[in-house]
Structures are given as structure tokens and as C-alpha cells.
Design a protein around this motif. Structure first.
Motif, PDB file in Angstrom:
ATOM      1  N   PRO A  64     -33.162 -72.703 -38.107  1.00 37.37           N
ATOM      2  CA  PRO A  64     -34.495 -72.340 -37.723  1.00 37.37           C
ATOM      3  C   PRO A  64     -35.316 -71.367 -38.571  1.00 37.37           C
ATOM      4  O   PRO A  64     -34.577 -70.695 -39.378  1.00 37.37           O
ATOM      5  CB  PRO A  64     -34.004 -71.389 -36.559  1.00 37.37           C
ATOM      6  N   VAL A  65     -36.700 -71.635 -38.461  1.00 38.97           N
ATOM      7  CA  VAL A  65     -37.186 -70.958 -39.359  1.00 38.97           C
ATOM      8  C   VAL A  65     -37.040 -69.392 -39.399  1.00 38.97           C
ATOM      9  O   VAL A  65     -37.286 -68.449 -40.126  1.00 38.97           O
ATOM     10  CB  VAL A  65     -38.834 -71.143 -39.545  1.00 38.97           C
ATOM     11  N   THR A  66     -36.623 -68.797 -38.165  1.00 39.93           N
ATOM     12  CA  THR A  66     -36.370 -67.460 -38.002  1.00 39.93           C
ATOM     13  C   THR A  66     -35.244 -66.791 -38.558  1.00 39.93           C
ATOM     14  O   THR A  66     -35.113 -65.944 -38.864  1.00 39.93           O
ATOM     15  CB  THR A  66     -36.278 -67.024 -36.383  1.00 39.93           C
ATOM     16  N   GLN A  67     -34.225 -67.861 -39.241  1.00 41.21           N
ATOM     17  CA  GLN A  67     -33.065 -67.498 -39.782  1.00 41.21           C
ATOM     18  C   GLN A  67     -33.119 -68.074 -41.418  1.00 41.21           C
ATOM     19  O   GLN A  67     -32.068 -67.865 -42.098  1.00 41.21           O
ATOM     20  CB  GLN A  67     -31.904 -68.433 -39.050  1.00 41.21           C
ATOM     21  N   MET A  68     -34.135 -68.614 -41.745  1.00 42.74           N
ATOM     22  CA  MET A  68     -34.128 -69.544 -42.999  1.00 42.74           C
ATOM     23  C   MET A  68     -34.016 -68.196 -44.262  1.00 42.74           C
ATOM     24  O   MET A  68     -33.307 -68.525 -45.172  1.00 42.74           O
ATOM     25  CB  MET A  68     -35.569 -69.782 -43.054  1.00 42.74           C
ATOM     26  N   LYS A  69     -34.636 -67.173 -44.109  1.00 43.30           N
ATOM     27  CA  LYS A  69     -34.311 -66.105 -45.326  1.00 43.30           C
ATOM     28  C   LYS A  69     -32.706 -65.973 -45.299  1.00 43.30           C
ATOM     29  O   LYS A  69     -32.167 -66.002 -46.535  1.00 43.30           O
ATOM     30  CB  LYS A  69     -35.027 -64.922 -44.917  1.00 43.30           C
ATOM     31  N   GLN A  70     -32.168 -65.774 -44.381  1.00 39.56           N
ATOM     32  CA  GLN A  70     -30.626 -65.458 -44.367  1.00 39.56           C
ATOM     33  C   GLN A  70     -29.758 -66.637 -44.886  1.00 39.56           C
ATOM     34  O   GLN A  70     -28.590 -66.412 -45.006  1.00 39.56           O
ATOM     35  CB  GLN A  70     -30.172 -64.985 -42.939  1.00 39.56           C
ATOM     36  N   ARG A  71     -30.310 -67.780 -44.541  1.00 36.57           N
ATOM     37  CA  ARG A  71     -29.702 -69.006 -45.011  1.00 36.57           C
ATOM     38  C   ARG A  71     -29.991 -69.856 -46.052  1.00 36.57           C
ATOM     39  O   ARG A  71     -29.663 -71.073 -46.175  1.00 36.57           O
ATOM     40  CB  ARG A  71     -29.601 -69.773 -43.296  1.00 36.57           C
ATOM     41  N   LEU A  72     -30.700 -69.057 -46.874  1.00 37.82           N
ATOM     42  CA  LEU A  72     -31.232 -70.002 -47.977  1.00 37.82           C
ATOM     43  C   LEU A  72     -29.968 -70.659 -48.831  1.00 37.82           C
ATOM     44  O   LEU A  72     -30.255 -71.645 -49.361  1.00 37.82           O
ATOM     45  CB  LEU A  72     -32.090 -69.172 -49.041  1.00 37.82           C
ATOM     46  N   ILE A  73     -29.119 -69.889 -48.977  1.00 36.66           N
ATOM     47  CA  ILE A  73     -27.864 -70.298 -49.640  1.00 36.66           C
ATOM     48  C   ILE A  73     -27.366 -71.886 -49.277  1.00 36.66           C
ATOM     49  O   ILE A  73     -26.565 -72.633 -50.003  1.00 36.66           O
ATOM     50  CB  ILE A  73     -26.551 -69.440 -49.610  1.00 36.66           C
ATOM     51  N   GLU A  74     -27.674 -72.429 -47.838  1.00 37.77           N
ATOM     52  CA  GLU A  74     -27.409 -73.730 -47.614  1.00 37.77           C
ATOM     53  C   GLU A  74     -28.122 -74.744 -48.068  1.00 37.77           C
ATOM     54  O   GLU A  74     -28.130 -75.957 -47.788  1.00 37.77           O
ATOM     55  CB  GLU A  74     -27.255 -73.657 -45.973  1.00 37.77           C
ATOM     56  N   ILE A  75     -29.357 -74.370 -48.579  1.00 37.99           N
ATOM     57  CA  ILE A  75     -30.261 -75.223 -49.031  1.00 37.99           C
ATOM     58  C   ILE A  75     -30.404 -75.378 -50.699  1.00 37.99           C
ATOM     59  O   ILE A  75     -30.934 -74.518 -51.279  1.00 37.99           O
ATOM     60  CB  ILE A  75     -31.796 -74.886 -48.607  1.00 37.99           C
ATOM     61  N   ARG A  76     -30.105 -76.545 -51.121  1.00 36.63           N
ATOM     62  CA  ARG A  76     -29.945 -76.527 -52.577  1.00 36.63           C
ATOM     63  C   ARG A  76     -31.493 -76.691 -53.172  1.00 36.63           C
ATOM     64  O   ARG A  76     -32.475 -77.360 -52.743  1.00 36.63           O
ATOM     65  CB  ARG A  76     -29.564 -77.846 -52.771  1.00 36.63           C
ATOM     66  N   LYS A  77     -31.741 -76.235 -54.345  1.00 35.11           N
ATOM     67  CA  LYS A  77     -33.078 -76.466 -54.953  1.00 35.11           C
ATOM     68  C   LYS A  77     -33.255 -77.360 -55.797  1.00 35.11           C
ATOM     69  O   LYS A  77     -34.284 -78.051 -56.283  1.00 35.11           O
ATOM     70  CB  LYS A  77     -33.241 -75.086 -56.055  1.00 35.11           C
ATOM     71  N   ASP A  78     -32.178 -78.498 -55.995  1.00 39.34           N
ATOM     72  CA  ASP A  78     -32.210 -79.533 -56.851  1.00 39.34           C
ATOM     73  C   ASP A  78     -32.379 -80.924 -56.257  1.00 39.34           C
ATOM     74  O   ASP A  78     -32.342 -82.004 -56.610  1.00 39.34           O
ATOM     75  CB  ASP A  78     -30.929 -79.463 -58.031  1.00 39.34           C
ATOM     76  N   LYS A  79     -32.749 -80.747 -54.736  1.00 39.87           N
ATOM     77  CA  LYS A  79     -32.748 -81.773 -54.054  1.00 39.87           C
ATOM     78  C   LYS A  79     -33.968 -81.722 -53.237  1.00 39.87           C
ATOM     79  O   LYS A  79     -34.362 -80.421 -52.821  1.00 39.87           O
ATOM     80  CB  LYS A  79     -31.614 -82.259 -53.049  1.00 39.87           C
ATOM     81  N   PRO A  80     -34.537 -82.711 -52.980  1.00 46.78           N
ATOM     82  CA  PRO A  80     -35.928 -82.483 -52.128  1.00 46.78           C
ATOM     83  C   PRO A  80     -35.425 -81.992 -50.695  1.00 46.78           C
ATOM     84  O   PRO A  80     -34.480 -82.365 -50.264  1.00 46.78           O
ATOM     85  CB  PRO A  80     -36.538 -83.923 -51.810  1.00 46.78           C
TER      86      PRO A  80
END
Length: 124
Positions: A64-80
Motif C-alpha cells: 500500500p502507498v501508505t506503507q511504501m516508505k517503510q517497505r522500499l527494501i522490498e522493491i528492487r531498483k534494477d527492475k522496472p
């Protein structure tokens, strides 16, 4: 009256500037384009957990966008990153946050989940 007109002009200029700036890093794509690319990307539903539970694009993760800051580690920067919400407003906010954190390839589904006609998974 002059102040009201000036205030409206300022609001319009700021809105246009934000829209143009967002277009430089967020690509809004059609459902067809979304389907062609999301299997090679990170597919993220930015709606709240209850909305996700009621139905989501097959293969999507719920951040959820409301949790995104805390969960950025789950999203890789090297993939779309392919984002969607119900209509597009929350995925735009999520894209803005990702862009500020250095993510490069950010896409959102035009019209959001409510316009999606592809496969849907119900329940968690």
C-alpha cells in the motif's frame, strides 16, 4: 477579486508544472502495454490490503502507498516497477516517492484496476 484570479493562476501553473514533471519519470501505459511488460517487472498493487484481498491483478504484490516508505527494501531498483491502484491517484503518489528514492523505470496502469479486464485473483 484580483487576489482570487492571481491565486487561481498560481494553482494552475503549479498543477501544470507537477503534471509535466511527473510525465518525465512516470509512464502511464495502456492495459495492453501493461500486460506485455509486467511479467518481467515488479508488479505492485498500491491499494489497501482489504481492496487487494477483494481482487487484484494475478501475480501482483500488495504494498500500500501508505506503507511504501517503510517497505522500499522490498522493491528492487534494477527492475522496472509496474504500479496500479483503483483509478491512478495513489499509484501516482507511489511513483513520486519511488522517483525521489532513485527508481528509474516506473509505469502505471492507465485507468487503474477498475479498468483492468485481464486475469484477477480474489482472496489472499
Amino acid at each position: 477579486m484580483e487576489y482570487i484570479i492571481l491565486a487561481l493562476v498560481v494553482i494552475i501553473v503549479i498543477s501544470v508544472f507537477r503534471y509535466l514533471r511527473q510525465r518525465s519519470y512516470l509512464k502511464t501505459i495502456t492495459e495492453t502495454q501493461f500486460r506485455e511488460g509486467y511479467r518481467k517487472a515488479q508488479l505492485i498493487d498500491v491499494r489497501e490490503p482489504q481492496e487487494f484481498k477483494n481482487g487484484h491483478v494475478l501475480g501482483a504484490r500488495n504494498i500500500p502507498v501508505t506503507q511504501m516508505k517503510q517497505r522500499l527494501i522490498e522493491i528492487r531498483k534494477d527492475k522496472p516497477v509496474y504500479l496500479y491502484c483503483q483509478s491512478g491517484a495513489r499509484s501516482s503518489r507511489a511513483a513520486q516517492l519511488l522517483h525521489k528514492k532513485g527508481y528509474q523505470e516506473i509505469y502505471q496502469l492507465k485507468g487503474g484496476f477498475k479498468k483492468w479486464t485481464g486475469k484477477v485473483k480474489n482472496g489472499l
